[in-house]
Design an enzyme around this catalytic site. Structure first.
Site, PDB file in Angstrom:
ATOM      1  N   THR B  40       6.195  18.932   9.177  1.00 51.62           N
ATOM      2  CA  THR B  40       6.261  17.685   9.578  1.00 51.62           C
ATOM      3  C   THR B  40       7.404  17.642  10.534  1.00 51.62           C
ATOM      4  O   THR B  40       7.231  16.539  11.347  1.00 51.62           O
ATOM      5  CB  THR B  40       6.425  16.770   8.238  1.00 51.62           C
ATOM      6  OG1 THR B  40       4.987  17.095   7.336  1.00 51.62           O
ATOM      7  CG2 THR B  40       6.438  15.320   8.572  1.00 51.62           C
ATOM      8  N   HIS B  43       6.141  18.360  13.848  1.00 48.12           N
ATOM      9  CA  HIS B  43       5.403  17.027  14.480  1.00 48.12           C
ATOM     10  C   HIS B  43       6.342  16.369  15.046  1.00 48.12           C
ATOM     11  O   HIS B  43       6.148  15.633  16.262  1.00 48.12           O
ATOM     12  CB  HIS B  43       4.429  16.518  13.437  1.00 48.12           C
ATOM     13  CG  HIS B  43       3.382  17.400  13.109  1.00 48.12           C
ATOM     14  ND1 HIS B  43       2.245  17.835  13.869  1.00 48.12           N
ATOM     15  CD2 HIS B  43       3.023  18.146  11.856  1.00 48.12           C
ATOM     16  CE1 HIS B  43       1.340  18.439  13.230  1.00 48.12           C
ATOM     17  NE2 HIS B  43       1.888  18.579  11.989  1.00 48.12           N
ATOM     18  N   HIS B  63      13.237  16.466   4.570  1.00 45.44           N
ATOM     19  CA  HIS B  63      13.198  16.007   3.152  1.00 45.44           C
ATOM     20  C   HIS B  63      13.026  16.963   2.240  1.00 45.44           C
ATOM     21  O   HIS B  63      12.771  16.812   0.808  1.00 45.44           O
ATOM     22  CB  HIS B  63      11.557  15.197   3.001  1.00 45.44           C
ATOM     23  CG  HIS B  63      10.640  16.014   3.940  1.00 45.44           C
ATOM     24  ND1 HIS B  63      10.278  16.097   5.383  1.00 45.44           N
ATOM     25  CD2 HIS B  63       9.679  16.878   3.337  1.00 45.44           C
ATOM     26  CE1 HIS B  63       9.414  17.052   5.396  1.00 45.44           C
ATOM     27  NE2 HIS B  63       8.906  17.522   4.199  1.00 45.44           N
ATOM     28  N   GLU B  64      13.150  18.344   2.625  1.00 49.82           N
ATOM     29  CA  GLU B  64      13.083  19.524   1.614  1.00 49.82           C
ATOM     30  C   GLU B  64      14.915  19.833   1.466  1.00 49.82           C
ATOM     31  O   GLU B  64      15.334  20.134   2.637  1.00 49.82           O
ATOM     32  CB  GLU B  64      12.538  20.673   2.285  1.00 49.82           C
ATOM     33  CG  GLU B  64      11.203  20.479   2.676  1.00 49.82           C
ATOM     34  CD  GLU B  64      10.689  21.716   3.354  1.00 49.82           C
ATOM     35  OE1 GLU B  64      11.320  22.681   3.379  1.00 49.82           O
ATOM     36  OE2 GLU B  64       9.397  21.538   4.010  1.00 49.82           O
ATOM     37  N   ILE B 175       3.596  27.503   2.401  1.00 43.48           N
ATOM     38  CA  ILE B 175       2.852  26.680   1.141  1.00 43.48           C
ATOM     39  C   ILE B 175       1.772  27.654   0.563  1.00 43.48           C
ATOM     40  O   ILE B 175       1.689  28.025  -0.520  1.00 43.48           O
ATOM     41  CB  ILE B 175       2.550  25.251   1.189  1.00 43.48           C
ATOM     42  CG1 ILE B 175       3.353  24.360   1.655  1.00 43.48           C
ATOM     43  CG2 ILE B 175       1.768  24.897  -0.131  1.00 43.48           C
ATOM     44  CD1 ILE B 175       3.047  22.857   1.868  1.00 43.48           C
TER      45      ILE B 175
END
Lengths: 343, 343, 343, 343
Positions: B40, B43, B63-64, B175
């Site tokens: 993300t 992007h 966000h991680e 993932i």
């Protein structure tokens, strides 16, 4: 015996005299009393692309039926001559991993009566004893005759609990109409029927739908959101097989809701998987056949207890000889479910 | 404080000085130590179509992450200053019907840190106390930093039990690679990794994949059937988002099996719903985010117990200042997971 | 404000003037309108063994209630002044592993209003905003006032699906009576009420029980087998807490059926675990409280949709000042549920 | 053929010559190669109260076994002469509601080989084809011979997912020891074995138990809470049948956790249902037999994939003629599982 037969690889069906079937030691012979005409029978009548690839004439049609046990093989102790019965028309291998784990409905060796082997539009039909289901007195012949498609509806609606839920039924052919009544009987708080035909929406209301939506006006999503406080339906049963019906089904389902796909689209369907399935955290289930035999017992219990009345869905009753009239009534959309009296 | 910022609505990111965030009485301030770079973030770096529609610069990305609690609001009693923590980056409303029934991961009022509000590529980040998860000593900073994507993998793989099952992972980005290890740790009898990159297949093998398939040769379905006695995989985790990966996922899944869709396709995907989903009786689940907070506890317990080692997936470790190097390594396919040292 | 108070460690309760509670920034003050008297209140009134070990006077009693929001803390955005509300009376920690995985109902840090802290038999009660549930207009004040015990019944009956099932309710106090109605609304095909009091069996019939059994005649098992074709009930909800009721519950349950235990026995109960649980392959569930907050939404939706009418269970309506009359009516078995008008 | 027979209604067993069994058209004759001695066989040897009420001599004992198909009835197409097989020893009716809904393991018409009809301590045994399970080459004769008790362990442990969970096994007879290994293989993060015998605890450690507790010291509850951060075990498998083991099982289970009862207590057991089951919100499951045939496939797949090695549990291997030695080794606690070589 007389039977409705696909005699030649071309359009149409014939009423013919054919030999009575014999039975093996683990099989049962049933004297057919009532039989329902299915959309599949229409496909075979019309000799469409699918039929040409699957059907090998001559073939006795028919897979929805009930009757009386006429003869049992010597290894059979689960039913006896004279029992009123219906039957699962999917004959499965019984020993693959799918059959051994409660998934016979997707056994890869399935042979379907009236499709892959001779069926029930005949005075007699033979089936393995394992496929026979006895019918309590409280259930009429006519209702027992449509346990096959009714079971599709039970399998779909009750895949997970709908009690207290908002349920949308997309597509109100006979199975969709059954589904409306089943959802109400199982305690759905709101049943929404989505269907373009005014006549079928009227039957949907008789079956208990509290809201009906004609998808033609392009506001299905808005209407369902309005009816569900903006969340969408908890459970959506797709029974149209139409690409727009399928796409609408994903859109009208609430986040973390359940979509069950029963209607068979003819071609691939383009779906917005990211926006309409993944971001919404949906659970989607492909429904085929009936659970063997949980669905049959469930269906028997609902009907015997009077929880749901399927009478409004059976719009036509005809003698077997007039099957062409029934097929015509289905083709022009006038009929929901047509039941033939065989004997 | 220093932070990696989308300063202007155009390609690229900048390392800048920005004000430290303040906290409300029910919030926690975290001094960030390690943070992972996500697809993300790529992007947003590239300022693609999706980013232009969603992101409102200026915005701190990230966000991680993991770090140490630096300050807690006066209503907070679940964590204290000095605790080692990671955090769920999806901030949800907490009182809609979805949040109230265990479905916060699809709350429609979700605000994501690093996307909708300032994130964790910074010396400090502020979050509601409910979002904070403490980290046991047995889990390293680096591993705690990637709990967000690792949680996607746990959510996907463990949606239903995989013990004793044949599991296929389609797409081996970070993932997918995590998923391989999780499936093995949870007792899958066979884990099949499907991925075109030889480097990623090598990491998949390190994570425990017993079989690897390059989809480019067009025999994915045959190979999976060969590996599974003709039945197909019991569980398929789609983590590529590629239309062919998605279609293959349905095809390589056994009848009555489970397909979980996590990879996000850019456009609508044409699927053979009749043949590949409905006739097969599949269960399909759209995976987004992490269960709050079952997934977090599960993930913490697996890692603290040493059931799975995610080290092979973390290929690059860089100081925050070198984030461009990390983004380049991800862009050219050289990196699996890149972790930045913030402080 | 006026309140019903356990003022001293001895039998009885008093109507007294006590200070109004204040609220924290994340709390809500409710002006109570209606409140139900629970069996727990009776125990505290009688100052029995359990009460003496748990209750620390002075204490305002009452945990079943509804009212209107009078004031909200500045961090609260989920409700507003004037909202009609009920509330979960179990105040939980919110951050233990049980709370974080959907099991708040068994949080070990639970504080119950009216038991561990001041309750709702008062003009005002204060609660965390997370505990407040808004009530739709379609639900009357009186019905909203008993959402706590009604939720026990919903939690019990709907733990797994009862649609089409034979359900036995053993013990027809208020919760058992609610359970009868819920089971019917959720589509049970047969609801059997087991209870010695003729008056309560009459209410059970009003709530929809199709069969009623007085356990005193010692033929409960035979009667249930007769009603279920020899198999036993699919689901048994034990709501008596009586050792014989509990033993009967296991015996009247079909093989592979479900027994849910809600009624609290005073002492250990001797059970034939080999014959009545293990050989039968039963599933047994201990029911405490309500799922937070799935049960509340379910209950709200059932009542707002008119699926079940709980009116027959509310036998007494009294002004708060006459609470002694209500307690006496409960003590002599004349009352099912007593609702007090507080303001 | 030679067989181990209960010839007379008194203590002891005899090795005798008996006629070979014949088969029906839907049955299979198996040449037995290996057979396990079960605790049930000990009861019958000792001619205890239960045996006297159930067993009708003369009877060939034995229900745990494997062998080679020697003959098949003419309706059988699922196995063929020469196949290596084991078999489910519970012969069920196949057409009651329990059998039809996946609950054959609690069919009320069950006849057990070696108990209700001639069994497998013989050169040949006859069974319905539906009961036969083929064994892959990867599984040894010896391991296949104990699929019956091994299946009890699989049924118990995998009733719900144990991946990442803390699992306690209470009672380490052969089934408890199997359960230890299965829980580890299925990804349990912690397996705690509770058992008084030091020798069995040693095997439990070989099977993978990370913690072992001797219940004799009266601190089982404290020790399990210490090992589980104060919460208790997520899943408890009771395999002792001892009243204290059963009571401990409820106490060491976390709130909202799962207790599975397999061990058969001789008499009624007094349980603190209020404190240990209801207030804790437990799920309790009575385990009998094996799921037909999900457990068999699961067990086959785990063993064929090498996920669990049950070798440490098989402590004694004896020729059939020396069965008295095996029974003595079981009686004095020296043996875990004894396997007889029949041919």
């Amino acid at each position: 015996m007389k039977a409705i037969v696909k005699a030649e690889p071309r359009e149409g069906l014939d009423l013919r005299d054919v030999p009575e079937p014999g039975i093996n030691p683990d099989e049962v012979l049933i004297a057919v009393r009532r039989a329902g005409i299915c959309g599949t029978d229409m496909h075979i009548y019309n000799w469409d692309h699918w039929s040409q690839s699957r059907i090998r004439p001559p073939l006795v049609l028919g897979h929805e039926f009930m009757g009386e046990v006429a003869e049992v093989g010597h290894l059979v102790d689960s039913v006896k001559v004279g029992d009123r019965v219906s039957a699962e028309g999917h004959i499965v291998c019984g020993h693959c991993e799918l059959c051994l784990t409660g998934n016979s409905h997707v056994c890869r060796e399935t042979s379907i009566i009236g499709v892959d082997q001779d069926g029930a539009f005949a005075e007699y039909v033979a089936l393995p004893a394992t496929n026979i289901v006895t019918i309590p007195d409280a259930i009429s012949d006519e209702h027992a005759a449509v346990f096959d498609p009714l079971g599709n509806a039970f399998h779909t609606v009750l895949h997970t609990d709908v009690s207290g839920k908002a349920v949308a039924i997309v597509g109100c052919g006979p199975i969709g109409l059954f589904a409306v009544g089943i959802a109400r009987a199982a305690g759905a708080r709101l049943v929404i029927a989505v269907e373009p035909s005014p006549g079928r929406l009227e039957i949907a209301r008789q079956m208990g739908a509290q809201a009906t939506i004609d998808p033609a006006d392009g506001t299905v999503v808005e209407q369902v959101l309005d009816l569900t406080n903006g969340y969408g339906a908890d459970v959506v049963c797709e029974m149209s097989g139409h690409p727009d019906g399928i796409r609408d089904s994903f859109r009208i389902c609430r986040n973390a809701g359940h979509v069950r796909l029963l209607g068979l689209p003819r071609d691939d369907v383009a779906v917005n998987l990211a926006g309409d399935v993944i971001f919404k955290g949906l659970e989607v289930y492909g429904v085929i056949g009936r659970r063997m035999y949980g669905t049959w017992i469930e269906m028997r219990d609902f009907l015997a207890a009077g929880l749901v009345d399927i009478s409004p869905v059976i719009t036509h009753r005809l003698p077997m000889e007039d099957f062409e009239t029934g097929i015509a009534a289905m083709a022009n959309g006038e009929a929901a479910k047509v039941v033939l009296a065989v004997s």
